[in-house]
Motif scaffolding. Structure first.
Motif, mmCIF file in Angstrom:
data_model
loop_
_atom_site.group_PDB
_atom_site.id
_atom_site.type_symbol
_atom_site.label_atom_id
_atom_site.label_comp_id
_atom_site.label_asym_id
_atom_site.label_seq_id
_atom_site.Cartn_x
_atom_site.Cartn_y
_atom_site.Cartn_z
ATOM 1 N N ASN A 175 24.798 -50.441 21.269
ATOM 2 C CA ASN A 175 26.280 -49.713 21.106
ATOM 3 C C ASN A 175 27.199 -51.025 21.241
ATOM 4 N N ALA B 197 29.747 -42.357 13.992
ATOM 5 C CA ALA B 197 29.861 -43.280 14.822
ATOM 6 C C ALA B 197 29.521 -44.777 13.723
ATOM 7 N N GLY C 290 28.430 -40.026 19.772
ATOM 8 C CA GLY C 290 28.320 -39.740 18.609
ATOM 9 C C GLY C 290 29.375 -40.131 17.572
ATOM 10 N N TYR D 203 20.395 -52.099 11.316
ATOM 11 C CA TYR D 203 21.203 -51.741 12.401
ATOM 12 C C TYR D 203 22.003 -50.515 11.727
ATOM 13 N N LYS E 246 20.296 -47.264 10.945
ATOM 14 C CA LYS E 246 19.708 -46.629 12.263
ATOM 15 C C LYS E 246 21.058 -45.827 12.712
ATOM 16 N N ALA F 138 30.229 -43.878 20.564
ATOM 17 C CA ALA F 138 28.808 -44.609 20.944
ATOM 18 C C ALA F 138 27.618 -43.854 20.355
ATOM 19 N N VAL F 139 26.476 -44.510 19.843
ATOM 20 C CA VAL F 139 25.467 -43.713 19.220
ATOM 21 C C VAL F 139 24.488 -43.139 20.222
ATOM 22 N N PRO F 140 24.387 -41.664 20.542
ATOM 23 C CA PRO F 140 23.479 -41.348 21.929
ATOM 24 C C PRO F 140 22.190 -41.890 22.179
ATOM 25 N N ASN F 141 21.211 -42.042 20.972
ATOM 26 C CA ASN F 141 19.866 -42.753 21.129
ATOM 27 C C ASN F 141 19.871 -44.248 21.110
ATOM 28 N N MET F 142 20.888 -44.876 21.149
ATOM 29 C CA MET F 142 20.757 -46.405 21.062
ATOM 30 C C MET F 142 21.188 -47.018 22.625
ATOM 31 N N SER G 94 21.474 -41.911 12.607
ATOM 32 C CA SER G 94 21.450 -41.188 13.949
ATOM 33 C C SER G 94 23.096 -40.259 14.037
ATOM 34 N N SER G 95 23.837 -41.163 13.729
ATOM 35 C CA SER G 95 25.304 -40.471 13.772
ATOM 36 C C SER G 95 26.233 -40.925 12.853
#
Lengths: 359, 543
Positions: B392, A235, B380, A224, A227, B383-387, A231-232
């Motif tokens: 999240n 975050a 971003g 997790y 990932k 929260a992670v946009p593509n999750m 992606s960010s």
């Protein structure tokens, strides 16, 4: 006029599932076109490239042999690529794994010490690859050095080191001056799976690695975190994951698996060190990882396709006088098609007309 | 986002047809024409879903005029400028250019008329020289008309000399200061021979000296007949520079005036408004012990766009909401990240949670002590946009909510917790467990806020709780924060929305240039005072 990619509001799960299939068919058609333009029959080529290897036990075993290192390395790369870290140096980590893994088998050669030598050799191969991969990762974390360049450049260092060893200190004295080491003892080679075959127990190791990685990447907190970082990064910081620790860990895993592939190839297939222990597996594995859409199970599929076309390509060269480059060409077409199909399932193309300029 | 738009403008402008040779004639010729309204926007309305960003706005700029567009963040300035620049199309209203109605399908259309923008964030290639950066963004036709770098280099120096924008064309961009970088953007705009130059908060990254020299340039431009639209919320600048001001608040036009004849207080009042808040704090909640304390926190700025924090002192009691007002870019995100532990403090004792020194602890350790954090940026960061939403959920609560079992994520528990947030905070979306980026801003914000509040923290730090959120969701979020405090938590709210701070906080402090004022009790301070402190004038006087 220009083209823009617009994200689709809804991605259909069916489209997502079918996109690799469409990509393969498209790449096949393009390859057929090229073959036809070269004045050969695409149908005959299909027969030799795809159908014949699949129906032949020897070819199937050869495919398995190629799939083992590709799967091991590509699975490792999935860890890095998911974290948005670009380990391009798997080829070097593979070579280093082979070198470090070979230390004990070569040192104990002729003593017939038994199976434990092999076990230690495999572990040392993993360590060799992992430590070698930690160099670019550490440089990145500490000094901000681009891991893409440093990992790539380390490939050449590893290859030249291997070259030096097999021409110098590790050269087989009875090897007629060929650049190669002595052969490993039978105890330190990986067992063969089928009698009279060549497919070795590396296949089992690869299967274990794939299944374990599926679990780790899919369901663990570590997977997790990878990932999230990929992606960010912001975050990830908010989440409390240390991007430095994760970067080092995924590089170590990736390098360790490439190193394992290296020593598995040497102890399972080749039986000795020589400069040509890799057929560019470390680089081809990058294609494999993306063909498998950065999923361990997808990697198996990717390795299968690449191995199949490689075997088919050899046959086609012999039987149809098609250049071996055709195989590389097809693999490239396939990768582009898969990436394009992925992009087009999640986005649509919009044509933007720019008004004609006024005088 | 702004950077993306800038670059797309740059790319588009490459296609626009203008010749370098005509630039010389440009401004002078324009000045010779009769004066009058250069551009006029009439009745502009723009809605995003249920949110009205611009509500029937009128604004007109004359030749040679420096016109201020004043307003707080979220007042609708950027939307209006994007419409003027052709990036957005208005739902209602018309734009007139020299008296004729025009419609912009894209930024090129606006650029063709001579509307140039200088954005707040620069879009420059660090490794290229000044000259190369300017050449890249020049109209494409120049190349067909005997374009050559040496001539362009000479032009840059000429334009630079004419407007006091000293800049060596050969210098690589990475060696330049923020002020020098901005000069590149301005020269880029000038080479395009603008008739209307729009500047979006141009001084936000400049030193006072750099700002002064910018003002001289702008005044020169105006004298030559160029219209200037100056977007800002810094009142002293506007008074110094502009002969007319249009003031926006909450998407509405609230006033027009000559800022030179106006008193700073009245300008501030127009800008921040005085209308009645919607949320009421729970009647007479008990103020308890200090739960969050910052003692002399000083942190250097991590990069040139960031602010350093200067000896921050604050304390938040249980049961209290402390509001931190201030204009964006005065150190808010730096303060947030120091409080959350995303940036560690040099000494442990500078930040205390329930009297425990935490300055050297990371964000997870601070969460373990009962703190929760809500960052400004939902996509971003929070929260992670593509999750998916349930994934999240794990983001901030994996350590404190047993979501991690033997190293494995407890997916079912995460789903259950996320369903709880969705139902208690009325988060609306279509489908099941969608990815974060598919939610509307307001709904995602409710999810992020709900996720942290349902962790039942003792200390809650929130940055811009209702930024870009529709009115209904904003009230719900504010109410939730007030209720948190009523239950004994210490709540620290960083916000640029004064209405919000006045409606929910017990005390308000102002962050300006990385320094925090002493807090003032909400009941004993006026909006005007806070507005003045935010604009950086007379802070001592205000207290």
């Amino acid at each position: 006029m220009r083209l823009e990619l617009v994200p689709r509001a809804r991605v259909w799960p069916i489209a997502r599932a079918l996109s690799p299939l469409v990509a393969i068919i498209f790449a096949g058609l393009m390859a057929a076109l090229v073959i036809a333009m070269m004045g050969r029959s695409p149908l005959a080529a299909f027969d030799i490239y795809i159908r014949e290897p699949l129906g032949d036990s020897w070819a199937l075993q050869e495919m398995g042999i190629k799939m083992i290192p590709l799967t091991l390395i590509a699975t490792g790369l999935v860890y890095c690529f998911r974290a948005n870290l670009w380990n391009i140096g798997a080829e070097g980590q593979y070579t280093m794994g082979a070198i470090v893994g070979a230390i004990l088998p070569l040192a104990t050669q002729g003593m017939e010490l038994g199976r434990w030598v092999l076990v230690i050799a495999l572990i040392m191969g993993i360590i060799g690859g992992a430590l070698y991969a930690l160099i670019p990762s550490y440089l990145r974390v500490r000094l901000g050095v681009s891991e893409i360049l440093s990992s790539l450049m380390l490939v050449y260092i590893a290859q030249l080191l291997l070259d030096y060893l097999v021409r110098g200190p590790w050269r087989d004295p009875k090897g007629f001056n060929f650049p190669q080491s002595v052969m490993f003892d039978p105890g330190s080679t990986l067992p063969i799976l089928f009698e009279d075959g060549r497919l070795h127990a590396g296949l089992i190791l690869a299967a274990i690695v794939v299944l374990a990685s599926t679990v780790v990447l899919g369901w663990s907190l570590f997977g997790y975190a990878i990932k999230v970082i990929g992606s960010s990064p912001k975050a990830a910081g908010f989440s409390g994951f240390s991007s430095a620790t994760i970067s080092l860990t995924v590089f170590a895993i990736s390098g360790g698996l490439a190193g394992l592939a290296g020593i598995v190839e040497v102890s399972g297939q080749i039986g000795q060190l020589k400069p040509s222990i890799s057929a560019g597996y470390g680089f081809t594995a990058i294609t494999v990882a993306f063909l498998g859409r950065l999923h361990p199970l997808g990697v198996v599929f990717g390795a299968f396709v690449v191995s199949l076309t490689a075997i088919g390509g050899e046959n086609a060269q012999i039987m149809m006088k098609l250049p071996l480059d055709m195989t590389t060409c097809f693999q490239g077409l396939l990768l582009l098609s898969v990436l394009a199909a992925d992009a087009l399932t999640s986005s649509s193309i919009r044509v933007v007309r720019t008004p004609k300029k006024e005088a | 986002m702004e950077a993306d738009e800038t670059s797309s403008v740059a790319v588009d402008s490459v296609k626009q047809s203008q010749m370098l040779a005509t630039i010389e004639a440009g401004l002078a010729a324009d000045h010779a024409q009769n004066s009058g309204l250069l551009v006029e926007m009439k009745g502009i309305t723009k809605r995003f879903g249920s949110f009205t960003a611009n509500d029937n706005i009128n604004i007109g700029v004359e030749r040679g005029q420096i016109h201020a567009l004043l307003g707080e963040n979220g007042a609708g300035k950027s939307t209006l400028m994007k419409i003027l620049n052709g990036l957005l199309r208005p739902d209602e209203g018309e734009i007139f250019w020299k008296g004729e109605t025009v419609q912009f399908a894209s930024p090129q259309d606006a650029a063709k008329l001579g509307i140039s923008m200088v954005f707040q964030h620069f879009s420059l290639f660090e490794n290229l020289s000044v000259l190369e950066n300017i050449a890249v963004a020049l109209p494409g036709s120049i190349r067909q008309n005997g374009f050559n770098l040496r001539r362009l280099s000479r032009r840059i120096e000429e334009v630079g000399e004419a407007y006091g924008l000293t800049l060596s064309p050969q210098r690589p961009v990475y060696s330049l200061s923020a002020g020098e970088r901005q000069r590149i953007e301005i020269i880029r705009a000038l080479l395009r021979e603008p008739k209307l130059l729009v500047l979006d908060e141009p001084t936000s990254v400049l030193t006072p000296q750099e700002a002064d020299s910018l003002f001289v340039t702008l005044e020169q431009l105006a004298q030559k007949g160029c219209g200037l639209l100056y977007i800002s919320h810094k009142l002293d600048e506007v008074q110094r520079l502009c002969s007319k001001a249009t003031i926006l608040r909450g998407g509405k036009l609230v006033g027009e005036c000559d800022p030179r004849s106006e008193d700073v207080r009245s300008l501030a009042a127009m800008m921040v408004g005085t209308h009645v808040p919607e949320v009421r704090s729970q009647a007479l909640h008990k103020i308890g012990d200090i739960r969050l304390e910052v003692e002399g926190l000083t942190l250097p700025a991590p990069d040139i766009h960031a602010k350093s924090l200067k000896h921050i002192m604050l304390s938040v009691h249980g049961g209290e909401v402390l509001g931190i007002a201030g204009i964006a870019g005065n150190g808010q995100s730096e303060l947030f990240s120091a409080l959350s532990g995303e940036t560690l403090s040099p000494q442990a004792r500078t930040i205390l949670i329930d009297t425990m020194p935490v300055g050297q602890l990371d964000i997870e350790s601070r969460r373990a002590l009962g703190a929760a954090f809500i960052p400004e940026q939902r996509l971003g960061h929070g929260a992670v946009p593509n999750m998916a939403l349930s994934d999240n959920m794990v983001l901030s609560r994996h350590g404190t909510d047993r979501l991690d079992r033997f190293g494995m994520v407890n997916v079912r528990r995460a789903k259950r917790l996320s369903d709880e947030v969705v139902s208690k905070f009325d988060v609306r979306f279509s489908g099941k467990n969608p990815v974060a980026s598919s939610l509307s801003g307001g709904n995602l914000q409710k999810f992020v806020v709900g996720r942290e509040i349902l962790a039942r923290p003792g200390v809650l730090v929130v940055d811009q709780p209702t930024w870009g959120v529709d009115a209904g969701a904003a009230v719900a979020i504010r109410q939730a924060l007030v209720n948190m405090a009523a239950q004994g938590a210490a709540v620290l709210v960083i916000s640029q929305d004064l209405d919000e701070l006045f409606s929910i906080s017990d005390r308000i402090a102002v962050l300006h240039e990385g320094a925090l004022s002493a807090p003032l009790a909400t009941g004993q301070v006026t909006r005007e005072t806070i507005g003045l402190m935010m604009a950086g004038s007379e802070v001592d006087d205000a207290a």
